[in-house]
Scaffold this motif. Sequence first.
Motif, PDB file in Angstrom:
ATOM      1  N   THR A 109       0.390  -1.177  -0.050  1.00 59.10           N
ATOM      2  CA  THR A 109      -0.056   0.175  -0.352  1.00 59.10           C
ATOM      3  C   THR A 109       0.984   1.173  -0.051  1.00 59.10           C
ATOM      4  O   THR A 109       0.699   2.376  -1.215  1.00 59.10           O
ATOM      5  N   GLY A 110       1.803   1.178   0.810  1.00 56.79           N
ATOM      6  CA  GLY A 110       3.132   2.521   0.838  1.00 56.79           C
ATOM      7  C   GLY A 110       3.432   2.646  -0.543  1.00 56.79           C
ATOM      8  O   GLY A 110       3.840   3.886  -0.671  1.00 56.79           O
ATOM      9  N   THR A 111       3.823   1.338  -1.111  1.00 52.40           N
ATOM     10  CA  THR A 111       4.671   1.216  -2.405  1.00 52.40           C
ATOM     11  C   THR A 111       3.445   2.015  -3.756  1.00 52.40           C
ATOM     12  O   THR A 111       4.243   3.009  -4.325  1.00 52.40           O
ATOM     13  N   TYR A 112       2.118   2.128  -3.776  1.00 48.85           N
ATOM     14  CA  TYR A 112       1.834   2.407  -5.079  1.00 48.85           C
ATOM     15  C   TYR A 112       1.141   3.636  -4.584  1.00 48.85           C
ATOM     16  O   TYR A 112       0.402   4.769  -5.383  1.00 48.85           O
ATOM     17  N   THR A 113       0.992   3.404  -3.240  1.00 47.93           N
ATOM     18  CA  THR A 113       0.452   4.881  -3.125  1.00 47.93           C
ATOM     19  C   THR A 113       1.633   6.688  -3.375  1.00 47.93           C
ATOM     20  O   THR A 113       0.712   7.841  -3.339  1.00 47.93           O
ATOM     21  N   GLY A 114       1.710   5.627  -2.442  1.00 48.43           N
ATOM     22  CA  GLY A 114       3.816   6.934  -3.258  1.00 48.43           C
ATOM     23  C   GLY A 114       3.824   7.231  -4.673  1.00 48.43           C
ATOM     24  O   GLY A 114       3.861   8.813  -4.641  1.00 48.43           O
ATOM     25  N   ILE A 115       4.148   7.024  -4.782  1.00 47.10           N
ATOM     26  CA  ILE A 115       3.997   6.535  -6.864  1.00 47.10           C
ATOM     27  C   ILE A 115       3.190   7.160  -6.740  1.00 47.10           C
ATOM     28  O   ILE A 115       3.381   8.284  -7.821  1.00 47.10           O
ATOM     29  N   GLN A 116       1.711   7.180  -6.775  1.00 46.12           N
ATOM     30  CA  GLN A 116       0.785   8.070  -7.275  1.00 46.12           C
ATOM     31  C   GLN A 116       0.278   9.070  -6.331  1.00 46.12           C
ATOM     32  O   GLN A 116      -0.015  10.009  -7.778  1.00 46.12           O
ATOM     33  N   SER A 117       0.565   9.563  -5.883  1.00 49.79           N
ATOM     34  CA  SER A 117       0.803  10.806  -4.539  1.00 49.79           C
ATOM     35  C   SER A 117       2.052  11.700  -5.083  1.00 49.79           C
ATOM     36  O   SER A 117       2.587  12.728  -4.622  1.00 49.79           O
ATOM     37  N   ALA A 118       3.160  11.617  -6.346  1.00 49.71           N
ATOM     38  CA  ALA A 118       3.879  11.911  -6.828  1.00 49.71           C
ATOM     39  C   ALA A 118       3.505  13.408  -7.219  1.00 49.71           C
ATOM     40  O   ALA A 118       2.507  13.964  -7.911  1.00 49.71           O
ATOM     41  N   ASP A 119       4.208  14.473  -6.653  1.00 52.87           N
ATOM     42  CA  ASP A 119       4.146  15.390  -7.518  1.00 52.87           C
ATOM     43  C   ASP A 119       3.953  16.297  -7.955  1.00 52.87           C
ATOM     44  O   ASP A 119       4.702  15.988  -9.063  1.00 52.87           O
ATOM     45  N   PRO A 120       2.816  16.302  -8.945  1.00 51.97           N
ATOM     46  CA  PRO A 120       2.161  16.460 -10.126  1.00 51.97           C
ATOM     47  C   PRO A 120       2.998  17.256 -11.340  1.00 51.97           C
ATOM     48  O   PRO A 120       3.784  17.696 -12.441  1.00 51.97           O
ATOM     49  N   ASP A 121       3.822  18.522  -9.980  1.00 54.52           N
ATOM     50  CA  ASP A 121       4.843  19.899 -10.473  1.00 54.52           C
ATOM     51  C   ASP A 121       5.319  18.391 -11.558  1.00 54.52           C
ATOM     52  O   ASP A 121       6.177  19.617 -12.744  1.00 54.52           O
ATOM     53  N   ALA A 122       5.979  17.900  -9.907  1.00 56.51           N
ATOM     54  CA  ALA A 122       7.622  17.250 -10.810  1.00 56.51           C
ATOM     55  C   ALA A 122       7.542  17.052 -11.660  1.00 56.51           C
ATOM     56  O   ALA A 122       8.462  16.521 -12.517  1.00 56.51           O
ATOM     57  N   VAL A 123       6.603  15.771 -11.790  1.00 56.90           N
ATOM     58  CA  VAL A 123       6.632  15.194 -13.076  1.00 56.90           C
ATOM     59  C   VAL A 123       6.198  15.571 -14.027  1.00 56.90           C
ATOM     60  O   VAL A 123       6.387  15.796 -14.981  1.00 56.90           O
ATOM     61  N   GLY A 124       5.376  16.774 -14.065  1.00 60.77           N
ATOM     62  CA  GLY A 124       5.253  17.342 -16.022  1.00 60.77           C
ATOM     63  C   GLY A 124       6.547  18.029 -15.831  1.00 60.77           C
ATOM     64  O   GLY A 124       6.958  17.863 -16.868  1.00 60.77           O
ATOM     65  N   ALA A 125       7.356  18.410 -14.862  1.00 60.54           N
ATOM     66  CA  ALA A 125       8.781  19.317 -15.335  1.00 60.54           C
ATOM     67  C   ALA A 125      10.096  18.164 -15.930  1.00 60.54           C
ATOM     68  O   ALA A 125      10.646  18.760 -16.994  1.00 60.54           O
ATOM     69  N   ALA A 126       9.626  16.875 -15.688  1.00 64.40           N
ATOM     70  CA  ALA A 126      10.288  15.748 -16.062  1.00 64.40           C
ATOM     71  C   ALA A 126       9.991  15.472 -17.562  1.00 64.40           C
ATOM     72  O   ALA A 126      10.604  15.501 -18.154  1.00 64.40           O
ATOM     73  N   ARG A 127       8.788  15.996 -17.580  1.00 63.47           N
ATOM     74  CA  ARG A 127       8.485  15.145 -18.750  1.00 63.47           C
ATOM     75  C   ARG A 127       8.343  16.442 -20.533  1.00 63.47           C
ATOM     76  O   ARG A 127       9.093  15.664 -20.933  1.00 63.47           O
ATOM     77  N   GLY A 128       8.729  17.832 -19.685  1.00 61.16           N
ATOM     78  CA  GLY A 128       8.703  18.568 -20.341  1.00 61.16           C
ATOM     79  C   GLY A 128       9.916  18.734 -20.314  1.00 61.16           C
ATOM     80  O   GLY A 128      10.792  19.199 -21.595  1.00 61.16           O
TER      81      GLY A 128
END
Length: 244
Positions: A109-128
Amino acid sequence: MSVIDWLTDPANWTGPDGIPSQMGYHLLYTGIALVIAAVIAVPLGVLVGYTGKGERLVAGSANALRALPTLGLLILLFLLISPVVPGQLVYVIPTIVVLVLLAVPPILTGTYTGIQSADPDAVGAARGMGYTKLQILWHVQLPCALPLLLSGIRSSTLQVVSTATVAAYLGLQGLGRYIIDGRAQADFFQMAGGAILVAALAFALEIAFTLLGTLIVSPGLRRTSRRRRTAAPTTVTGAIPRPA
């Protein structure tokens, strides 16, 4: 004789049945169960968190595992494998399986919740910046998931340490021996001493995980996690327009 007398008796701290030896067995069972549980739960949690598929199935299965009666399952597994498994393994395997089943749900539970709750701004910046999906997972989502992942491992550790006393029901060593043997001998000071040792071990591991978190989790992630836990819902008040 009192609990303090039993805990401070030098005879209880020496020999193969002494407190250090029994605590070593207790930690050995705990460590083996946690390693196996992490090997199962962390990759599965990363897969579920990364793909978003199977979350309901995994969450339901985790809740079902938590509801299993530990002692009943231990005896059932022993009865099932005793005709085919020789030697000490007939006692060790059921104990480890039960502890693994107890340890998997919090880590998963901690693993998949942590993956899903990653900062969307950081994910978007990395994608950019041109990161691939796997690079985003490795460099952004997994580091962001570290606090919740570590929290899941800590929860599993405390549950397994507290439950590993059941090994004594099958005649194995560990701190549970003091509770089982004390009950058989009507030595309630020994029983209380064993319970205190288990609680003290769990408390020491809790402190160790707290210190570990301060070392491997970046301060920014710790502050973000703390703000999420303490943030309260905000109610916006204002004038409500009347219907025409």
